[in-house]
Design an enzyme around this catalytic site. Structure first.
Site, PDB file in Angstrom:
ATOM      1  N   ASP A 342      31.538  -4.951  -5.212  1.00  0.00           N
ATOM      2  CA  ASP A 342      31.887  -3.922  -4.491  1.00  0.00           C
ATOM      3  C   ASP A 342      32.061  -2.763  -5.597  1.00  0.00           C
ATOM      4  O   ASP A 342      32.590  -3.201  -6.782  1.00  0.00           O
ATOM      5  CB  ASP A 342      33.293  -4.234  -3.700  1.00  0.00           C
ATOM      6  CG  ASP A 342      33.997  -2.843  -3.187  1.00  0.00           C
ATOM      7  OD1 ASP A 342      33.170  -2.062  -2.530  1.00  0.00           O
ATOM      8  OD2 ASP A 342      35.308  -2.933  -3.615  1.00  0.00           O
ATOM      9  N   ASP A 542      37.847  -6.652  -3.180  1.00  0.00           N
ATOM     10  CA  ASP A 542      39.383  -6.647  -3.244  1.00  0.00           C
ATOM     11  C   ASP A 542      40.139  -7.573  -2.780  1.00  0.00           C
ATOM     12  O   ASP A 542      41.334  -7.526  -2.615  1.00  0.00           O
ATOM     13  CB  ASP A 542      39.663  -5.145  -3.340  1.00  0.00           C
ATOM     14  CG  ASP A 542      39.733  -4.556  -2.150  1.00  0.00           C
ATOM     15  OD1 ASP A 542      39.585  -5.166  -0.989  1.00  0.00           O
ATOM     16  OD2 ASP A 542      39.819  -3.304  -1.884  1.00  0.00           O
ATOM     17  N   ASP A 546      36.902  -5.762   2.046  1.00  0.00           N
ATOM     18  CA  ASP A 546      35.684  -6.177   1.929  1.00  0.00           C
ATOM     19  C   ASP A 546      35.765  -7.726   2.669  1.00  0.00           C
ATOM     20  O   ASP A 546      34.780  -8.438   2.505  1.00  0.00           O
ATOM     21  CB  ASP A 546      35.246  -6.476   0.349  1.00  0.00           C
ATOM     22  CG  ASP A 546      35.136  -5.119  -0.319  1.00  0.00           C
ATOM     23  OD1 ASP A 546      34.382  -4.123   0.369  1.00  0.00           O
ATOM     24  OD2 ASP A 546      35.650  -4.823  -1.516  1.00  0.00           O
TER      25      ASP A 546
END
Length: 686
Positions: A342, A542, A546
């Site tokens: 991410d 995190d 996500d």
């Protein structure tokens, strides 16, 4: 040893009630099994010496029998208790073999079997206890006392007496007794023992302080946010101890092989004895051969091969600041061949800053910032925090005039696009280009995006007022971490909801070639399979926004999870530190641990595969098989201990220069915002 191999007390290995883990003796010579084995070995050695010296056969045999009984006291009682509860394990096989050897008059062989088996049991118990003690030693980071302010006076209390809201006084060099948030003062915090990062972090009012952190600067006052029993440090220990019970694929494979193997061995031994007695010349020789088969085929080394490695590897990872949720996560992590990262909070610092404000003739800069802040007033999104922070800057709305805005009414989030609301009867929209037409600002918006900024547009009653450019700086160690992941033979891709231009710029700075941008949370989960191409894949995020991708990936890894309950509980692996270089180090550790597991399983099966045929045809005697079998178990234990060793990573203890691609952006009349100093805040991200 697992529920297949009966240790000193089989009730501790399966089916019993939950107990506080037994950390075992802290010194090798204090292990009961090793003490008993030593006594039995001395008796056996005395008997052998006596025989060579011409002592009476009755005395020699009696001493050997006593040695066998002493050694058997370590495993026979436990095996019988297990049998009473319907558990058939390796301890029972060893008991049958020892009793059979005594019945055949082979007292020396029975004693040797007992001594070596007890040594293996003792080494296993000590090894498991040592790894548990290493983990639980984290709790020793909590100081025995803490200084708090109560009724205007400073008093010293036990950490257990601390309550939420107490004012904890932390002087230079002292450790925090529990989690809290700084009220007054600025300092640097050493989190090396918790996150594995040796570079202290700067902290000030509003920043979090975690249990075990060392105050490296001036005295600070900390508001307690959690009792000592519920501190982040206590949760780490609890989670990892729970992880020990979770079995990985390799451990399940070892169990699947070992469980039916024990009764199968007993049947094989019975067939060897029965058929040999019927068709052989010497029935007693075939009974002895059956006992040899019984020992040769015992899956003791197989039963401990994976769980012992898992305990050692998980404990070692926790000392490096990585929480691995048991054997399944460890094995999958060791198989990973693709990693999806991410962007926000993983590759970047997750501290976006306004780097530019564009305006049209319909509004000035102050009005654009104020109306955007009105829409974002109640949002916890990182971009919202950047806009709100700009209202307090010298060039923003300005603190001298008050907040400069009133929160908008009827604010509604439009997932993946932006927010809508009303202010003074006017309809407002704030969101990404595409959802809102950039119109005359299109070229300048494109320039900002190429420079790596995220741009949101503001519209009032259908009229474009301006644009705000926000940029989240790339972590300075990101490029190095990506390169090290690639050195492991792992492909790297970046997933982000940001626009393609911004994503491509940041990916180029990090050295990532595969970029997927403009994604919603569910889109990320759907892209994992094409990126993986049939290979095991890990998703790094995190742990909060996500969640779909973390759950879909073979391994979900939460980045910077210290103090974030959701990340610790939901991810398969939680990296406690903020340094991205923890990721390649953890991947390398898991890969090495998996190799050790496979070595142990393969070696254990190979030993059984070689010894059983040789024992069946009578090539090997009982003493030889006992020595080889127990030596193999000791080798498995020693090999598993390699997973407890951690490789030093000097890079995690040094500062990293910012990538050459990092530069400030200034468009229109927006300020240049220098990267903020690294702070100790690890709040949950949404």
């Amino acid at each position: 040893m697992s529920d297949v191999c009966c240790g000193p007390d089989p009730d501790r290995t399966g089916g019993g009630t939950a107990e506080q883990p037994d950390d075992g003796p802290d010194r090798l010579w204090r292990v009961r099994e090793l003490q008993v084995a030593a006594v039995a070995a001395v008796l056996l050695a005395g008997a052998l010496i006596g025989g060579l010296a011409g002592a009476q056969e009755r005395v020699v045999d009696g001493t050997q029998l006593v040695a066998a009984v002493v050694a058997a006291s370590c495993f026979v009682p436990g095996a019988l208790r297990g049998l009473r509860h319907g558990r058939v394990g390796v301890g029972l096989l060893m008991t049958i073999a020892a009793v059979g050897a005594v019945a055949l008059g082979q007292f020396a062989e029975a004693a040797l079997l007992g001594v070596l088996f007890s040594i293996a049991e003792g080494l296993e118990r000590y090894t498991v206890g040592r790894t548990r003690r290493g983990l639980r030693a984290l709790l020793g980071l909590v100081p025995p006392t803490a200084s708090v302010l109560r009724d205007g006076r400073e008093v010293t209390v036990s950490p257990d007496d601390l309550g939420v809201g107490d004012a904890l006084v932390l002087r230079p060099g002292e450790r925090a007794a529990t989690d809290g948030r700084i009220r007054t003062g600025r300092t640097s915090l050493d989190l090396a023992a918790i996150t594995g990062e040796s570079v202290p972090v700067e902290a000030g009012p509003g920043d979090d302080v975690f249990a075990g952190a060392i105050n490296g600067g001036s005295a600070i006052e900390v508001e307690v946010t959690a009792p000592a029993a519920d501190s982040s440090l206590a949760r780490i220990v609890h989670v990892v101890e729970q992880a020990r019970e979770r079995k990985g694929a390799g451990q399940r494979l070892a169990d699947r092989i070992a469980r039916p193997l024990v009764p199968a061995i007993m049947v094989l031994a019975a067939l060897v004895a029965g058929l040999g007695t019927l068709f052989g010349d010497d029935p007693m020789a075939w009974v002895e051969r059956a006992l040899v088969v019984l020992v040769a085929a015992s899956p003791c080394a197989l039963a401990i091969s994976v769980p012992l490695t898992v305990v050692a590897a998980v404990g070692a990872a926790s000392r490096q600041g990585a929480l691995v949720k048991g054997g399944a996560a460890l094995e999958e992590l060791g198989r990973v061949r693709a990693v999806a990262l991410d962007k926000t909070g993983t590759l970047t610092r997750n501290r976006p800053e306004v780097v530019g404000v564009l305006t049209t003739g319909a509004a000035d800069r102050r009005e654009v910032v104020a109306l955007a802040a009105a829409l974002e007033a109640r949002s916890e999104h990182p971009l919202a925090r950047a806009v709100l922070a700009e209202t307090d800057s010298p060039t923003g709305v300005g603190p001298d005039d008050g907040p400069g805005f009133r929160p908008a009414d009827d604010v509604t989030a439009v997932p993946g696009n932006g927010v809508t609301g009303t202010s003074d009867g006017a309809a407002l929209r704030l969101g990404r280009p595409g959802w809102i037409d950039p119109g005359p600002l299109a070229d300048e918006v494109a320039q900002l995006q190429v420079a790596g900024a995220t741009v949101v547009l503001l519209e009032r009653d259908g009229t474009l007022l301006g644009a705000i450019a926000v940029r989240d700086e790339l972590r300075p160690e990101a490029a190095e971490a990506v390169a090290r992941i690639r050195d492991l033979g792992i492909d790297v891709a970046m997933l982000t909801g940001d626009n393609p231009r911004t994503a491509a710029t940041l990916a180029g700075q990090a050295g990532i070639g595969t970029v997927h941008a403009g994604l919603r949370p569910t889109d990320k989960a759907g892209l994992l399979a094409p990126i993986a191409r049939g290979r095991p894949i890990a998703m790094v995020g995190d742990g909060v926004n996500d969640a779909p991708a973390l759950a879909t990936a073979d391994v979900g890894i939460a980045m910077g999870a210290m103090g974030t309950d959701v990340a610790i509980e939901t991810a398969d692996v939680a990296l406690m530190g903020e340094d991205l270089r923890h990721l390649p180090r953890t991947l390398d550790h898991a890969r090495r641990s998996r190799r050790i597991m496979l070595q142990n399983v393969g070696g254990s099966l190979a030993i059984i595969g070689v010894l059983v045929p040789l024992a069946t045809v009578g090539v090997l005697g009982l003493a030889t098989v006992v020595v080889i079998h127990e030596a193999a178990e000791v080798l498995v234990i020693l090999n598993a201990l390699r997973a407890a060793r951690t490789r030093p990573d000097p890079g995690l203890g040094t500062a990293v220069a910012a990538p050459a691609g990092d530069r400030q952006v200034s468009v229109g009349d927006g300020p240049c915002c220098a990267p903020a100093p690294r702070r100790a805040s690890h709040r949950a991200r949404t």
